[in-house]
Design a protein around this motif. Structure first.
Motif, PDB file in Angstrom:
ATOM      1  N   PHE A  12       0.835  -1.215   0.000  1.00  0.00           N
ATOM      2  CA  PHE A  12       0.000   0.000   0.000  1.00  0.00           C
ATOM      3  C   PHE A  12       0.870   1.265   0.000  1.00  0.00           C
ATOM      4  O   PHE A  12       0.682   2.181  -0.789  1.00  0.00           O
ATOM      5  CB  PHE A  12      -0.927  -0.030   1.221  1.00  0.00           C
ATOM      6  N   TYR A  13       1.883   1.298   0.903  1.00  0.00           N
ATOM      7  CA  TYR A  13       2.758   2.471   0.983  1.00  0.00           C
ATOM      8  C   TYR A  13       3.531   2.664  -0.310  1.00  0.00           C
ATOM      9  O   TYR A  13       3.706   3.773  -0.796  1.00  0.00           O
ATOM     10  CB  TYR A  13       3.748   2.342   2.142  1.00  0.00           C
ATOM     11  N   ASP A  14       4.032   1.552  -0.846  1.00  0.00           N
ATOM     12  CA  ASP A  14       4.890   1.647  -2.025  1.00  0.00           C
ATOM     13  C   ASP A  14       4.138   2.240  -3.215  1.00  0.00           C
ATOM     14  O   ASP A  14       4.720   2.934  -4.040  1.00  0.00           O
ATOM     15  CB  ASP A  14       5.419   0.247  -2.372  1.00  0.00           C
ATOM     16  N   GLY A  25       7.718  17.178  -2.138  1.00  0.00           N
ATOM     17  CA  GLY A  25       8.313  17.456  -0.821  1.00  0.00           C
ATOM     18  C   GLY A  25       9.580  16.649  -0.595  1.00  0.00           C
ATOM     19  O   GLY A  25      10.568  17.148  -0.046  1.00  0.00           O
ATOM     20  N   ARG A  26       9.568  15.404  -1.028  1.00  0.00           N
ATOM     21  CA  ARG A  26      10.773  14.561  -0.879  1.00  0.00           C
ATOM     22  C   ARG A  26      11.942  15.228  -1.594  1.00  0.00           C
ATOM     23  O   ARG A  26      13.026  15.371  -1.057  1.00  0.00           O
ATOM     24  CB  ARG A  26      10.539  13.177  -1.508  1.00  0.00           C
ATOM     25  N   GLN A  27      11.691  15.615  -2.844  1.00  0.00           N
ATOM     26  CA  GLN A  27      12.742  16.239  -3.663  1.00  0.00           C
ATOM     27  C   GLN A  27      13.239  17.528  -3.003  1.00  0.00           C
ATOM     28  O   GLN A  27      14.443  17.782  -2.929  1.00  0.00           O
ATOM     29  CB  GLN A  27      12.178  16.552  -5.040  1.00  0.00           C
ATOM     30  N   ASP A  63      14.691   0.170   9.167  1.00  0.00           N
ATOM     31  CA  ASP A  63      13.235   0.086   9.357  1.00  0.00           C
ATOM     32  C   ASP A  63      12.893  -1.058  10.298  1.00  0.00           C
ATOM     33  O   ASP A  63      13.527  -2.119  10.272  1.00  0.00           O
ATOM     34  CB  ASP A  63      12.513  -0.109   8.026  1.00  0.00           C
ATOM     35  N   VAL A  64      11.858  -0.844  11.103  1.00  0.00           N
ATOM     36  CA  VAL A  64      11.431  -1.860  12.071  1.00  0.00           C
ATOM     37  C   VAL A  64      10.597  -2.956  11.402  1.00  0.00           C
ATOM     38  O   VAL A  64      10.458  -4.052  11.951  1.00  0.00           O
ATOM     39  CB  VAL A  64      10.643  -1.175  13.224  1.00  0.00           C
ATOM     40  N   ASN A  65      10.044  -2.655  10.225  1.00  0.00           N
ATOM     41  CA  ASN A  65       9.162  -3.617   9.550  1.00  0.00           C
ATOM     42  C   ASN A  65       9.926  -4.313   8.420  1.00  0.00           C
ATOM     43  O   ASN A  65      10.234  -3.699   7.386  1.00  0.00           O
ATOM     44  CB  ASN A  65       7.932  -2.873   9.004  1.00  0.00           C
ATOM     45  N   GLU A  66      10.192  -5.599   8.616  1.00  0.00           N
ATOM     46  CA  GLU A  66      10.976  -6.339   7.630  1.00  0.00           C
ATOM     47  C   GLU A  66      10.253  -6.443   6.286  1.00  0.00           C
ATOM     48  O   GLU A  66      10.874  -6.520   5.226  1.00  0.00           O
ATOM     49  CB  GLU A  66      11.283  -7.745   8.168  1.00  0.00           C
ATOM     50  N   ASP A  89      14.721  -1.437  15.159  1.00  0.00           N
ATOM     51  CA  ASP A  89      13.855  -0.412  15.729  1.00  0.00           C
ATOM     52  C   ASP A  89      14.630   0.901  15.877  1.00  0.00           C
ATOM     53  O   ASP A  89      15.705   0.921  16.491  1.00  0.00           O
ATOM     54  CB  ASP A  89      13.378  -0.904  17.109  1.00  0.00           C
ATOM     55  N   GLY A  90      14.069   1.971  15.343  1.00  0.00           N
ATOM     56  CA  GLY A  90      14.716   3.282  15.426  1.00  0.00           C
ATOM     57  C   GLY A  90      14.766   3.843  16.836  1.00  0.00           C
ATOM     58  O   GLY A  90      15.401   4.868  17.076  1.00  0.00           O
ATOM     59  N   GLU A  91      14.089   3.183  17.766  1.00  0.00           N
ATOM     60  CA  GLU A  91      14.147   3.655  19.150  1.00  0.00           C
ATOM     61  C   GLU A  91      15.460   3.261  19.813  1.00  0.00           C
ATOM     62  O   GLU A  91      15.780   3.728  20.907  1.00  0.00           O
ATOM     63  CB  GLU A  91      12.958   3.091  19.951  1.00  0.00           C
ATOM     64  N   GLN A  92      16.199   2.342  19.160  1.00  0.00           N
ATOM     65  CA  GLN A  92      17.518   1.935  19.678  1.00  0.00           C
ATOM     66  C   GLN A  92      18.464   1.798  18.499  1.00  0.00           C
ATOM     67  O   GLN A  92      18.480   0.755  17.836  1.00  0.00           O
ATOM     68  CB  GLN A  92      17.409   0.590  20.393  1.00  0.00           C
TER      69      GLN A  92
HETATM   70  C1  LIG Z   1       4.506   5.833   6.319  1.00  0.00           C
HETATM   71  S1  LIG Z   1       5.899   4.834   6.208  1.00  0.00           S
HETATM   72  C2  LIG Z   1       7.033   5.912   5.353  1.00  0.00           C
HETATM   73  C3  LIG Z   1       8.156   5.176   4.699  1.00  0.00           C
HETATM   74  C4  LIG Z   1       9.212   6.062   4.020  1.00  0.00           C
HETATM   75  N1  LIG Z   1       9.931   6.845   4.992  1.00  0.00           N
HETATM   76  C5  LIG Z   1       8.597   6.953   2.971  1.00  0.00           C
HETATM   77  O1  LIG Z   1       8.643   8.186   3.091  1.00  0.00           O
HETATM   78  O2  LIG Z   1       8.061   6.406   1.990  1.00  0.00           O
HETATM   79  C6  LIG Z   1       6.544   4.840   7.886  1.00  0.00           C
HETATM   80  C7  LIG Z   1       7.746   3.934   8.059  1.00  0.00           C
HETATM   81  O3  LIG Z   1       8.283   4.065   9.389  1.00  0.00           O
HETATM   82  C8  LIG Z   1       8.639   2.767   9.826  1.00  0.00           C
HETATM   83  N2  LIG Z   1       8.718   2.738  11.288  1.00  0.00           N
HETATM   84  C9  LIG Z   1       7.703   2.843  12.183  1.00  0.00           C
HETATM   85  N3  LIG Z   1       8.174   2.731  13.429  1.00  0.00           N
HETATM   86  C10 LIG Z   1       9.514   2.563  13.335  1.00  0.00           C
HETATM   87  C11 LIG Z   1      10.542   2.369  14.286  1.00  0.00           C
HETATM   88  N4  LIG Z   1      10.283   2.333  15.608  1.00  0.00           N
HETATM   89  N5  LIG Z   1      11.800   2.226  13.845  1.00  0.00           N
HETATM   90  C12 LIG Z   1      12.079   2.245  12.508  1.00  0.00           C
HETATM   91  N6  LIG Z   1      11.142   2.412  11.563  1.00  0.00           N
HETATM   92  C13 LIG Z   1       9.870   2.574  11.970  1.00  0.00           C
HETATM   93  C14 LIG Z   1       7.525   1.891   9.274  1.00  0.00           C
HETATM   94  O4  LIG Z   1       7.844   0.525   9.283  1.00  0.00           O
HETATM   95  C15 LIG Z   1       7.384   2.461   7.876  1.00  0.00           C
HETATM   96  O5  LIG Z   1       8.254   1.861   6.961  1.00  0.00           O
END
Ligand SMILES: C[S@@+](CC[C@H](N)C(=O)[O-])C[C@H]1O[C@@H](n2cnc3c(N)ncnc32)[C@H](O)[C@@H]1O
Length: 205
Positions: A12-14, A25-27, A63-66, A89-92
């Motif tokens: 869905f995100y992709d 905005g990304r650019q 990314d936390v989601n494989e 996890d980006g929290e660590q």
């Molecule tokens: C809405 S998506 C955006 C993805 C990408 N940054 C983009 O702009 O297309 C949010 C992303 O943040 C990641 N995410 C959420 N919590 C996270 C965490 N604690 N650590 C690392 N990544 C995380 C999700 O797995 C997801 O891939």
């Protein structure tokens, strides 16, 4: 994790987040990167790669989601750029303090559970003077929209992978210790105001 998070959300995100409107905005923000190596938090499916300027030679995508990283791995890569994807996890963050030249995040701060931890980790690993480039949506600038953001937040979190509508991105980044070099706030054209209030900028350690 389950089928929805591992497979449906990455797909869905992709597709939905690689649109002309969002990519503007990304650019705009990624084009300002001056570093040659960047850590991207919430790398997702790697949509940003095509917007990194030529001086960027290496991206560490975390990314936390494989499932997101698997979706990214299906893609053909731009030549001349080294990508290291990390399931973490980006929290660590798995880096010593004061070692990273630059950090980016786009549409990510909304969905990290403990956002304060993640931002203090970004601050910790950045070298002194290191820059954090961000493009995030969050708490709007008027009370009426804010009220709806608070009301609808619980529903949004369920269907959109933990995405929060109502985070005050400016205060959160500031409270982590950063100073702003640039901060632009604006509403995305044609988006509902509750999801379309943007924080685009550069913060420095
Ligand atoms: C809405 S998506 C955006 C993805 C990408 N940054 C983009 O702009 O297309 C949010 C992303 O943040 C990641 N995410 C959420 N919590 C996270 C965490 N604690 N650590 C690392 N990544 C995380 C999700 O797995 C997801 O891939």
């Amino acid at each position: 994790m389950g089928f929805y998070t591992d497979v449906v959300l990455p797909f869905f995100y992709d597709t939905s987040m690689d649109s002309a409107k969002i990519n503007e905005g990304r650019q705009s923000i990624l084009n300002k990167i001056t570093e040659d190596e960047i850590l991207e938090i919430g790398f997702g499916t790697g949509i940003n790669i095509k917007f990194y300027p030529e001086n960027v030679k290496k991206i560490i995508g975390l990314d936390v989601n494989e499932g997101m990283l698997k979706q990214f791995n299906k893609k053909k890569l731009k030549n001349g750029i080294e990508i290291q994807s990390i399931h973490q996890d980006g929290e660590q963050l798995p880096f010593p303090e004061d070692t990273i030249c630059g950090v980016t995040s786009t549409y990510t701060l909304c969905s990290i559970k403990n956002i304060e931890s993640a931002l203090s980790e970004i601050y910790r690993v950045l070298k002194p003077g290191g820059r954090y480039y961000f493009l995030e949506h969050g708490l709007a600038d008027n009370l009426k929209t804010q009220k709806w953001q608070h009301r609808l937040n619980p529903i949004q979190k369920v269907w959109a992978g933990g995405c929060n509508l109502n985070r005050d991105i400016k205060s959160l980044i500031n409270n982590a210790g950063f100073n702003f070099i640039e901060l632009n706030n604006y509403y995305m054209k044609r988006d509902p105001k509750i999801v379309g209030y943007m924080y685009e900028g550069i913060a420095v350690k």
